[in-house]
Design an enzyme around this catalytic site. Structure first.
Site, mmCIF file in Angstrom:
data_model
loop_
_atom_site.group_PDB
_atom_site.id
_atom_site.type_symbol
_atom_site.label_atom_id
_atom_site.label_comp_id
_atom_site.label_asym_id
_atom_site.label_seq_id
_atom_site.Cartn_x
_atom_site.Cartn_y
_atom_site.Cartn_z
ATOM 1 N N SER A 1 -2.227 -10.994 -2.364
ATOM 2 C CA SER A 1 -3.381 -11.348 -3.192
ATOM 3 C C SER A 1 -3.060 -11.707 -4.646
ATOM 4 C CB SER A 1 -4.410 -10.216 -3.140
ATOM 5 O OG SER A 1 -3.823 -9.004 -3.494
ATOM 6 N N ARG B 1 -2.518 -19.232 -20.494
ATOM 7 C CA ARG B 1 -1.812 -19.474 -19.228
ATOM 8 C C ARG B 1 -2.475 -20.654 -18.534
ATOM 9 N NH1 ARG B 1 -1.719 -13.609 -16.469
ATOM 10 N NH2 ARG B 1 -3.935 -14.096 -16.561
ATOM 11 N N TYR C 1 -3.714 -19.079 -2.498
ATOM 12 C CA TYR C 1 -4.352 -17.784 -2.202
ATOM 13 C C TYR C 1 -5.830 -17.979 -1.868
ATOM 14 C CZ TYR C 1 -6.820 -13.440 -3.266
ATOM 15 O OH TYR C 1 -7.663 -12.365 -3.224
ATOM 16 N N PHE D 1 -8.955 -5.801 4.684
ATOM 17 C CA PHE D 1 -8.478 -5.935 3.305
ATOM 18 C C PHE D 1 -7.033 -6.420 3.242
ATOM 19 C CE2 PHE D 1 -11.704 -2.675 3.392
ATOM 20 C CZ PHE D 1 -12.532 -3.078 2.373
ATOM 21 N N ARG E 1 -14.138 -12.021 -18.014
ATOM 22 C CA ARG E 1 -14.045 -11.815 -16.567
ATOM 23 C C ARG E 1 -15.084 -10.797 -16.099
ATOM 24 N NH1 ARG E 1 -11.765 -15.764 -17.159
ATOM 25 N NH2 ARG E 1 -9.641 -16.366 -16.624
ATOM 26 N N ALA F 1 -3.856 -8.254 2.898
ATOM 27 C CA ALA F 1 -3.534 -9.631 2.501
ATOM 28 C C ALA F 1 -2.534 -9.578 1.360
ATOM 29 C CB ALA F 1 -4.796 -10.356 2.029
ATOM 30 N N LYS G 1 -7.955 -17.613 1.900
ATOM 31 C CA LYS G 1 -9.150 -16.794 2.138
ATOM 32 C C LYS G 1 -10.253 -17.656 2.749
ATOM 33 C CE LYS G 1 -7.915 -12.761 0.543
ATOM 34 N NZ LYS G 1 -8.100 -11.483 1.226
ATOM 35 N N GLY H 1 0.826 -1.213 0.000
ATOM 36 C CA GLY H 1 0.000 0.000 0.000
ATOM 37 C C GLY H 1 0.857 1.259 0.000
ATOM 38 N N ASP I 1 -6.053 -20.764 -16.396
ATOM 39 C CA ASP I 1 -6.977 -19.650 -16.663
ATOM 40 C C ASP I 1 -8.281 -20.211 -17.239
ATOM 41 O OD1 ASP I 1 -5.873 -17.307 -15.855
ATOM 42 O OD2 ASP I 1 -5.045 -16.752 -17.813
HETATM 43 N N1 LIG Z 1 -8.009 -6.328 -6.315
HETATM 44 C C1 LIG Z 1 -8.854 -7.304 -6.636
HETATM 45 O O1 LIG Z 1 -9.279 -7.410 -7.783
HETATM 46 C C2 LIG Z 1 -9.320 -8.281 -5.579
HETATM 47 C C3 LIG Z 1 -10.185 -9.306 -5.940
HETATM 48 C C4 LIG Z 1 -10.636 -10.196 -4.949
HETATM 49 C C5 LIG Z 1 -10.228 -10.048 -3.650
HETATM 50 N N2 LIG Z 1 -9.366 -9.058 -3.334
HETATM 51 C C6 LIG Z 1 -8.933 -8.917 -1.952
HETATM 52 O O2 LIG Z 1 -9.158 -7.580 -1.563
HETATM 53 C C7 LIG Z 1 -8.136 -7.142 -0.652
HETATM 54 C C8 LIG Z 1 -7.521 -5.859 -1.154
HETATM 55 O O3 LIG Z 1 -6.963 -6.059 -2.445
HETATM 56 P P1 LIG Z 1 -6.121 -4.899 -3.119
HETATM 57 O O4 LIG Z 1 -6.115 -5.126 -4.574
HETATM 58 O O5 LIG Z 1 -6.572 -3.611 -2.576
HETATM 59 O O6 LIG Z 1 -4.667 -5.233 -2.562
HETATM 60 P P2 LIG Z 1 -3.494 -4.216 -2.169
HETATM 61 O O7 LIG Z 1 -2.240 -5.016 -2.219
HETATM 62 O O8 LIG Z 1 -3.577 -2.979 -2.985
HETATM 63 O O9 LIG Z 1 -3.839 -3.840 -0.661
HETATM 64 C C9 LIG Z 1 -3.504 -4.659 0.424
HETATM 65 C C10 LIG Z 1 -3.113 -3.747 1.577
HETATM 66 O O10 LIG Z 1 -2.836 -4.558 2.733
HETATM 67 C C11 LIG Z 1 -1.599 -4.143 3.314
HETATM 68 N N3 LIG Z 1 -1.019 -5.318 3.986
HETATM 69 C C12 LIG Z 1 -0.625 -6.481 3.403
HETATM 70 N N4 LIG Z 1 -0.130 -7.319 4.343
HETATM 71 C C13 LIG Z 1 -0.254 -6.684 5.541
HETATM 72 C C14 LIG Z 1 0.077 -7.034 6.886
HETATM 73 N N5 LIG Z 1 0.662 -8.212 7.176
HETATM 74 N N6 LIG Z 1 -0.193 -6.149 7.869
HETATM 75 C C15 LIG Z 1 -0.752 -4.934 7.598
HETATM 76 N N7 LIG Z 1 -1.074 -4.549 6.326
HETATM 77 C C16 LIG Z 1 -0.821 -5.404 5.313
HETATM 78 C C17 LIG Z 1 -0.771 -3.637 2.135
HETATM 79 O O11 LIG Z 1 0.269 -2.768 2.500
HETATM 80 C C18 LIG Z 1 -1.848 -2.946 1.295
HETATM 81 O O12 LIG Z 1 -2.034 -1.603 1.704
HETATM 82 C C19 LIG Z 1 -7.165 -8.305 -0.529
HETATM 83 O O13 LIG Z 1 -7.481 -9.018 0.644
HETATM 84 C C20 LIG Z 1 -7.446 -9.141 -1.749
HETATM 85 O O14 LIG Z 1 -7.155 -10.499 -1.537
HETATM 86 C C21 LIG Z 1 -8.903 -8.171 -4.264
#
Ligand SMILES: NC(=O)c1ccc[n+]([C@@H]2O[C@H](COP(=O)([O-])OP(=O)(O)OC[C@H]3O[C@@H](n4cnc5c(N)ncnc54)[C@H](O)[C@@H]3O)[C@@H](O)[C@H]2O)c1
Length: 329
Positions: free
Chosen positions: A77, A281, A142, A73, A222, A75, A146, A36, A284
């Site tokens: 990912s 891939r 992954y 959020f 998608r 994680a 979850k 982040g 997919d």
């Molecule tokens: N982006 C997508 O399309 C999508 C789809 C399905 C699910 N998700 C889920 O949504 C969530 C957010 O996704 P995103 O795209 O915003 O990801 P992102 O990587 O932009 O955001 C994740 C945030 O979590 C923080 N983080 C990670 N590990 C940490 C820890 N151990 N302690 C504290 N902070 C931590 C990171 O610094 C970051 O700010 C995730 O859990 C992801 O699995 C995302």
């Protein structure tokens, strides 16, 4: 209300922070900034620079104030990275999740909204669109990580009364329509920002993986959901879980093909998108689209920015204005 947002400096979390602030709530962000950005957290929002792997530091934040809810959020990912390094992914996402859920259960938090994923539905017999009742069969560590947290939340509800909403979403995309936030992943793996960067000449020609799928134009289909619609669903989910826990699929409900994304970027930007066909891939699937009927029925949610051009347009505007992402701010 006062909410704690873990991962609030990330793509989805930062948009949910904006939606909570817009709705008049007080918000604090817990993030370790591993993926982040500090620039993604609006001024005035308290930041707890904490790694959820650290249980005591997590408890210190959770127990410090009476939160009306926690949105989780944070994680790792990336599906592909989880296949390459499964134990790291399983450990990180499980331990961070269980640390947070335990801290919430033991320190009086009553509501938690969790970012789950459509990657839970990895089975070969998966139907399209994916119903809420579909068999959970994660296709990657992954997705498995979850699901493990969904199970932890089940027990936190049964034994501690911590109500939760598990939102299983697929491709979050787009950017805040007011330009206050956008998508800045490093490395970027998502199709829409990659296509935009190819159009802007910031990367080489886009590789289109697979042009011979059994779809309307041969490319994968998608479900892209605008991140602002996603944020709205999180706020509605908070209202739903006053008395019971829920699990919802969360998607636009319309599938868009990779070639349609390329054409949309060209249309919206007025630029040519250089792309070249590449081999499929491994793993997919041809089509992944979510059926969010239960969420729509129970919360009244519906996508307001569901057209592909709306999603692409907001993403394009943000990337054009922020060539180095949050690094340029
Ligand atoms: N982006 C997508 O399309 C999508 C789809 C399905 C699910 N998700 C889920 O949504 C969530 C957010 O996704 P995103 O795209 O915003 O990801 P992102 O990587 O932009 O955001 C994740 C945030 O979590 C923080 N983080 C990670 N590990 C940490 C820890 N151990 N302690 C504290 N902070 C931590 C990171 O610094 C970051 O700010 C995730 O859990 C992801 O699995 C995302």
């Amino acid at each position: 209300m006062r909410y704690l947002v873990t991962g609030g400096a990330g793509f989805v979390g930062s948009h949910v922070v904006l939606a909570l602030l817009d709705a008049g709530h007080e918000v604090a962000v817990l993030d370790n900034f591993s993926t982040g950005h500090r620039g993604a957290v609006p001024a005035g929002v308290a930041i707890h620079d904490v790694d959820l792997m650290d249980y005591q530091a997590t408890v210190d934040v959770v127990a410090a104030q009476p939160w009306d809810g926690v949105l989780h959020f944070a994680a790792l990912s990336l599906v592909g990275a989880s296949m390459a390094d499964p134990f790291h992914y399983l450990r990180q996402n499980y331990l961070t999740g269980i640390n947070l859920v335990q801290a919430c259960a033991l320190h009086g938090v009553k509501k938690l909204v969790f970012s789950s994923t459509a990657a839970l539905f990895g089975g070969p017999e998966r139907a399209d669109p994916i119903a809420e009742t579909a068999l959970v069969q994660p296709g990657s560590p992954y997705g498995e990580s979850k699901f493990m947290i969904e199970r932890v939340l089940h027990w936190a509800d049964s034994l501690y009364g911590l109500r939760s909403a598990c939102l299983r979403y697929f491709n979050a995309a787009g950017a805040d329509p007011l330009g206050r936030a956008g998508e800045d992943h490093g490395p970027e793996t998502h199709l829409i920002p990659l296509t935009i960067d190819a159009a802007l000449g910031r990367r080489p020609a886009l590789k289109l993986f697979g042009t011979d799928y059994p779809t309307r134009d041969g490319s994968c289909i998608r479900d892209y959901i605008h991140v602002t619609d996603l944020a709205d669903a999180h706020i509605r989910a908070l209202d739903q879980i006053a008395t019971r826990s829920v699990v919802y699929n969360l998607g636009n409900g319309h599938g868009y093909s990779n070639l349609e994304v390329i054409r949309s970027v060209a249309r919206v930007s007025g630029l040519q998108v250089p792309w070249e066909p590449a081999a499929r891939r491994l793993g997919d699937p041809a089509v992944l689209v979510a059926d969010s009927t239960t969420l729509r029925r129970e919360t009244g949610w519906q996508p307001r920015l569901g057209e592909l051009d709306q999603i692409v347009e907001t993403a394009f505007r943000w990337r054009e204005k922020n060539p180095r992402g949050y690094g340029s701010n």
